[in-house]
Design a protein around this motif. Structure first.
Motif, PDB file in Angstrom:
ATOM      1  N   ARG A 152     -34.136   0.080  -1.481  1.00  0.00           N
ATOM      2  CA  ARG A 152     -33.826   0.668  -0.185  1.00  0.00           C
ATOM      3  C   ARG A 152     -33.880  -0.406   0.903  1.00  0.00           C
ATOM      4  O   ARG A 152     -33.046  -0.436   1.812  1.00  0.00           O
ATOM      5  CB  ARG A 152     -34.809   1.794   0.131  1.00  0.00           C
ATOM      6  N   TYR A 153     -34.868  -1.299   0.799  1.00  0.00           N
ATOM      7  CA  TYR A 153     -34.983  -2.385   1.771  1.00  0.00           C
ATOM      8  C   TYR A 153     -33.873  -3.417   1.561  1.00  0.00           C
ATOM      9  O   TYR A 153     -33.244  -3.872   2.524  1.00  0.00           O
ATOM     10  CB  TYR A 153     -36.345  -3.070   1.648  1.00  0.00           C
ATOM     11  N   MET A 154     -33.629  -3.769   0.299  1.00  0.00           N
ATOM     12  CA  MET A 154     -32.641  -4.812   0.024  1.00  0.00           C
ATOM     13  C   MET A 154     -31.220  -4.368   0.330  1.00  0.00           C
ATOM     14  O   MET A 154     -30.353  -5.189   0.633  1.00  0.00           O
ATOM     15  CB  MET A 154     -32.753  -5.279  -1.437  1.00  0.00           C
ATOM     16  N   LYS A 155     -30.961  -3.056   0.275  1.00  0.00           N
ATOM     17  CA  LYS A 155     -29.625  -2.549   0.576  1.00  0.00           C
ATOM     18  C   LYS A 155     -29.262  -2.685   2.056  1.00  0.00           C
ATOM     19  O   LYS A 155     -28.110  -2.502   2.444  1.00  0.00           O
ATOM     20  CB  LYS A 155     -29.499  -1.088   0.142  1.00  0.00           C
ATOM     21  N   LYS A 156     -30.256  -3.034   2.882  1.00  0.00           N
ATOM     22  CA  LYS A 156     -29.952  -3.312   4.285  1.00  0.00           C
ATOM     23  C   LYS A 156     -29.217  -4.644   4.413  1.00  0.00           C
ATOM     24  O   LYS A 156     -28.615  -4.935   5.448  1.00  0.00           O
ATOM     25  CB  LYS A 156     -31.235  -3.346   5.111  1.00  0.00           C
ATOM     26  N   GLY A 157     -29.316  -5.447   3.361  1.00  0.00           N
ATOM     27  CA  GLY A 157     -28.622  -6.717   3.337  1.00  0.00           C
ATOM     28  C   GLY A 157     -27.682  -6.777   2.145  1.00  0.00           C
ATOM     29  O   GLY A 157     -27.103  -5.779   1.750  1.00  0.00           O
ATOM     30  N   LEU A 158     -27.551  -7.956   1.572  1.00  0.00           N
ATOM     31  CA  LEU A 158     -26.684  -8.168   0.417  1.00  0.00           C
ATOM     32  C   LEU A 158     -27.539  -8.670  -0.736  1.00  0.00           C
ATOM     33  O   LEU A 158     -28.249  -9.670  -0.603  1.00  0.00           O
ATOM     34  CB  LEU A 158     -25.606  -9.195   0.753  1.00  0.00           C
ATOM     35  N   SER A 159     -27.490  -7.975  -1.867  1.00  0.00           N
ATOM     36  CA  SER A 159     -28.282  -8.391  -3.030  1.00  0.00           C
ATOM     37  C   SER A 159     -27.383  -9.081  -4.055  1.00  0.00           C
ATOM     38  O   SER A 159     -26.289  -8.605  -4.362  1.00  0.00           O
ATOM     39  CB  SER A 159     -28.993  -7.192  -3.668  1.00  0.00           C
ATOM     40  N   ILE A 160     -27.854 -10.210  -4.564  1.00  0.00           N
ATOM     41  CA  ILE A 160     -27.100 -11.015  -5.524  1.00  0.00           C
ATOM     42  C   ILE A 160     -27.944 -11.202  -6.772  1.00  0.00           C
ATOM     43  O   ILE A 160     -29.065 -11.705  -6.700  1.00  0.00           O
ATOM     44  CB  ILE A 160     -26.735 -12.394  -4.939  1.00  0.00           C
ATOM     45  N   MET A 161     -27.415 -10.791  -7.922  1.00  0.00           N
ATOM     46  CA  MET A 161     -28.139 -10.972  -9.170  1.00  0.00           C
ATOM     47  C   MET A 161     -27.638 -12.212  -9.896  1.00  0.00           C
ATOM     48  O   MET A 161     -26.437 -12.378 -10.118  1.00  0.00           O
ATOM     49  CB  MET A 161     -27.956  -9.756 -10.085  1.00  0.00           C
ATOM     50  N   LEU A 162     -28.573 -13.098 -10.262  1.00  0.00           N
ATOM     51  CA  LEU A 162     -28.245 -14.261 -11.074  1.00  0.00           C
ATOM     52  C   LEU A 162     -28.487 -13.891 -12.532  1.00  0.00           C
ATOM     53  O   LEU A 162     -29.623 -13.717 -12.968  1.00  0.00           O
ATOM     54  CB  LEU A 162     -29.113 -15.458 -10.669  1.00  0.00           C
ATOM     55  N   ASP A 163     -27.404 -13.722 -13.268  1.00  0.00           N
ATOM     56  CA  ASP A 163     -27.457 -13.270 -14.659  1.00  0.00           C
ATOM     57  C   ASP A 163     -27.358 -14.479 -15.584  1.00  0.00           C
ATOM     58  O   ASP A 163     -26.273 -15.063 -15.741  1.00  0.00           O
ATOM     59  CB  ASP A 163     -26.313 -12.284 -14.912  1.00  0.00           C
ATOM     60  N   VAL A 164     -28.480 -14.855 -16.177  1.00  0.00           N
ATOM     61  CA  VAL A 164     -28.554 -16.035 -17.040  1.00  0.00           C
ATOM     62  C   VAL A 164     -28.806 -15.576 -18.472  1.00  0.00           C
ATOM     63  O   VAL A 164     -29.679 -14.721 -18.695  1.00  0.00           O
ATOM     64  CB  VAL A 164     -29.686 -16.982 -16.589  1.00  0.00           C
ATOM     65  N   PRO A 165     -28.089 -16.108 -19.467  1.00  0.00           N
ATOM     66  CA  PRO A 165     -28.346 -15.731 -20.860  1.00  0.00           C
ATOM     67  C   PRO A 165     -29.821 -15.952 -21.225  1.00  0.00           C
ATOM     68  O   PRO A 165     -30.423 -16.948 -20.816  1.00  0.00           O
ATOM     69  CB  PRO A 165     -27.441 -16.672 -21.659  1.00  0.00           C
ATOM     70  N   LEU A 166     -30.387 -15.024 -21.994  1.00  0.00           N
ATOM     71  CA  LEU A 166     -31.813 -15.089 -22.307  1.00  0.00           C
ATOM     72  C   LEU A 166     -32.192 -16.350 -23.072  1.00  0.00           C
ATOM     73  O   LEU A 166     -33.277 -16.899 -22.861  1.00  0.00           O
ATOM     74  CB  LEU A 166     -32.232 -13.851 -23.103  1.00  0.00           C
ATOM     75  N   ASP A 167     -31.310 -16.810 -23.959  1.00  0.00           N
ATOM     76  CA  ASP A 167     -31.655 -18.017 -24.719  1.00  0.00           C
ATOM     77  C   ASP A 167     -31.747 -19.228 -23.805  1.00  0.00           C
ATOM     78  O   ASP A 167     -32.620 -20.092 -23.967  1.00  0.00           O
ATOM     79  CB  ASP A 167     -30.660 -18.269 -25.852  1.00  0.00           C
ATOM     80  N   ALA A 168     -30.857 -19.273 -22.784  1.00  0.00           N
ATOM     81  CA  ALA A 168     -30.904 -20.379 -21.819  1.00  0.00           C
ATOM     82  C   ALA A 168     -32.171 -20.304 -20.980  1.00  0.00           C
ATOM     83  O   ALA A 168     -32.808 -21.330 -20.694  1.00  0.00           O
ATOM     84  CB  ALA A 168     -29.674 -20.354 -20.922  1.00  0.00           C
ATOM     85  N   LEU A 169     -32.558 -19.091 -20.578  1.00  0.00           N
ATOM     86  CA  LEU A 169     -33.799 -18.908 -19.815  1.00  0.00           C
ATOM     87  C   LEU A 169     -35.004 -19.345 -20.640  1.00  0.00           C
ATOM     88  O   LEU A 169     -35.891 -20.038 -20.141  1.00  0.00           O
ATOM     89  CB  LEU A 169     -33.969 -17.442 -19.424  1.00  0.00           C
ATOM     90  N   ALA A 170     -35.043 -18.915 -21.895  1.00  0.00           N
ATOM     91  CA  ALA A 170     -36.177 -19.239 -22.763  1.00  0.00           C
ATOM     92  C   ALA A 170     -36.292 -20.746 -22.973  1.00  0.00           C
ATOM     93  O   ALA A 170     -37.395 -21.306 -22.956  1.00  0.00           O
ATOM     94  CB  ALA A 170     -36.034 -18.520 -24.105  1.00  0.00           C
ATOM     95  N   LYS A 171     -35.161 -21.412 -23.156  1.00  0.00           N
ATOM     96  CA  LYS A 171     -35.178 -22.874 -23.333  1.00  0.00           C
ATOM     97  C   LYS A 171     -35.703 -23.559 -22.070  1.00  0.00           C
ATOM     98  O   LYS A 171     -36.505 -24.489 -22.132  1.00  0.00           O
ATOM     99  CB  LYS A 171     -33.769 -23.385 -23.647  1.00  0.00           C
ATOM    100  N   ARG A 172     -35.214 -23.097 -20.919  1.00  0.00           N
ATOM    101  CA  ARG A 172     -35.614 -23.682 -19.640  1.00  0.00           C
ATOM    102  C   ARG A 172     -37.115 -23.523 -19.421  1.00  0.00           C
ATOM    103  O   ARG A 172     -37.815 -24.457 -19.028  1.00  0.00           O
ATOM    104  CB  ARG A 172     -34.834 -23.005 -18.510  1.00  0.00           C
ATOM    105  N   ILE A 173     -37.621 -22.318 -19.677  1.00  0.00           N
ATOM    106  CA  ILE A 173     -39.037 -22.037 -19.466  1.00  0.00           C
ATOM    107  C   ILE A 173     -39.899 -22.788 -20.477  1.00  0.00           C
ATOM    108  O   ILE A 173     -40.973 -23.305 -20.142  1.00  0.00           O
ATOM    109  CB  ILE A 173     -39.291 -20.517 -19.545  1.00  0.00           C
ATOM    110  N   ALA A 174     -39.432 -22.875 -21.726  1.00  0.00           N
ATOM    111  CA  ALA A 174     -40.192 -23.575 -22.764  1.00  0.00           C
ATOM    112  C   ALA A 174     -40.333 -25.062 -22.437  1.00  0.00           C
ATOM    113  O   ALA A 174     -41.356 -25.681 -22.726  1.00  0.00           O
ATOM    114  CB  ALA A 174     -39.516 -23.396 -24.115  1.00  0.00           C
ATOM    115  N   GLN A 175     -39.300 -25.627 -21.795  1.00  0.00           N
ATOM    116  CA  GLN A 175     -39.326 -27.055 -21.454  1.00  0.00           C
ATOM    117  C   GLN A 175     -40.381 -27.362 -20.399  1.00  0.00           C
ATOM    118  O   GLN A 175     -41.053 -28.386 -20.465  1.00  0.00           O
ATOM    119  CB  GLN A 175     -37.949 -27.503 -20.958  1.00  0.00           C
ATOM    120  N   VAL A 176     -40.526 -26.463 -19.426  1.00  0.00           N
ATOM    121  CA  VAL A 176     -41.481 -26.721 -18.344  1.00  0.00           C
ATOM    122  C   VAL A 176     -42.852 -26.118 -18.620  1.00  0.00           C
ATOM    123  O   VAL A 176     -43.817 -26.397 -17.906  1.00  0.00           O
ATOM    124  CB  VAL A 176     -40.951 -26.181 -16.993  1.00  0.00           C
TER     125      VAL A 176
END
Length: 228
Positions: free
Chosen positions: A131-155
């Motif tokens: 409800r709060y975010m709809k007062k503006g513009l919401s943008i979803m960054l959709d990243v493949p899960l395997d890419a996310l897991a690799k990125r997180i595992a590295q750091v």
């Protein structure tokens, strides 16, 4: 000579990206009309990096909602909250209070203008936050899960308590937990006004992997969408 040419080409590409980003930002200023931008997506999806780029090019101020919650709680990070309070803290009424605090932060930010806000990964699960975010513009960054897991595992997962399982392989632990979270939050993410699929963006640019995308590539993409 090859190194020189490669370096020159890389610089040329960076300049082109920056100019494209600047031009797109100028084009959408009228459509935005000062509305706040809220970036949503899974942990590690790049909300902070992309948010800072968008804020700079649009002349907006940048905020991280999790950081504001951490300041209010008096802890330097969510990971520190876990360390001090133990996982049980996140299953009782005090955790609900933390979610309410997160909502109050978004409520306060939604009353302002010309902000880019990187939201916490779990902000999408409470309908009031939309409800709060709809007062503006919401943008979803959709990243493949395997890419996310690799990125997180590295750091490492120490800074991401929901994924921190010392006895498990970092990639496997991250991928397993991210899969569960994605299933739980899938319908909520569908509320976003604009979806940026890194997989589709990489294919459009002729890349084999989303890791080849630059932060500027990703930041330009939502500015090319039709805003509601």
């Amino acid at each position: 000579l090859f190194v020189c040419n490669t370096g020159h080409q890389s610089l040329h590409n960076s300049v082109d990206e920056a100019l494209l980003l600047k031009r797109k930002a100028e084009e959408v200023q009228f459509e935005l009309n000062g509305r706040c931008i809220y970036l949503v997506g899974m942990m590690g999806s790049g909300k902070s990096t992309v948010g800072k780029i968008l804020a700079e090019v649009l002349g907006y101020s940048y905020f991280d909602s999790d950081s504001l919650v951490e300041q209010a709680v008096g802890m330097p990070s969510v990971a520190q909250i876990f360390k001090v309070h133990s996982e049980a803290f996140f299953r009782d009424s005090e955790f609900f209070e933390l979610l309410v605090l997160q909502s109050s932060v978004l409520r306060d930010l939604s009353s302002m203008h010309r902000l880019v806000v990187a939201t916490g990964g779990g902000a999408v699960i409470r309908p009031v936050n939309w409800r709060y975010m709809k007062k503006g513009l919401s943008i979803m960054l959709d990243v493949p899960l395997d890419a996310l897991a690799k990125r997180i595992a590295q750091v490492g997962t120490a800074s991401r308590p929901l994924l921190d399982q010392p006895s498990a392989d970092p990639y496997t632990a991250a991928f397993t937990k991210l899969s569960v979270l994605a299933e739980q939050r899938g319908d909520a993410y569908a509320n976003a006004d604009v979806r940026v699929s890194l997989e589709e963006l990489a294919a459009k640019k002729g890349h084999d992997d989303v890791s080849q995308l630059t932060p500027t590539d990703i930041a330009v993409e939502p500015l090319e969408k039709n805003f509601p």
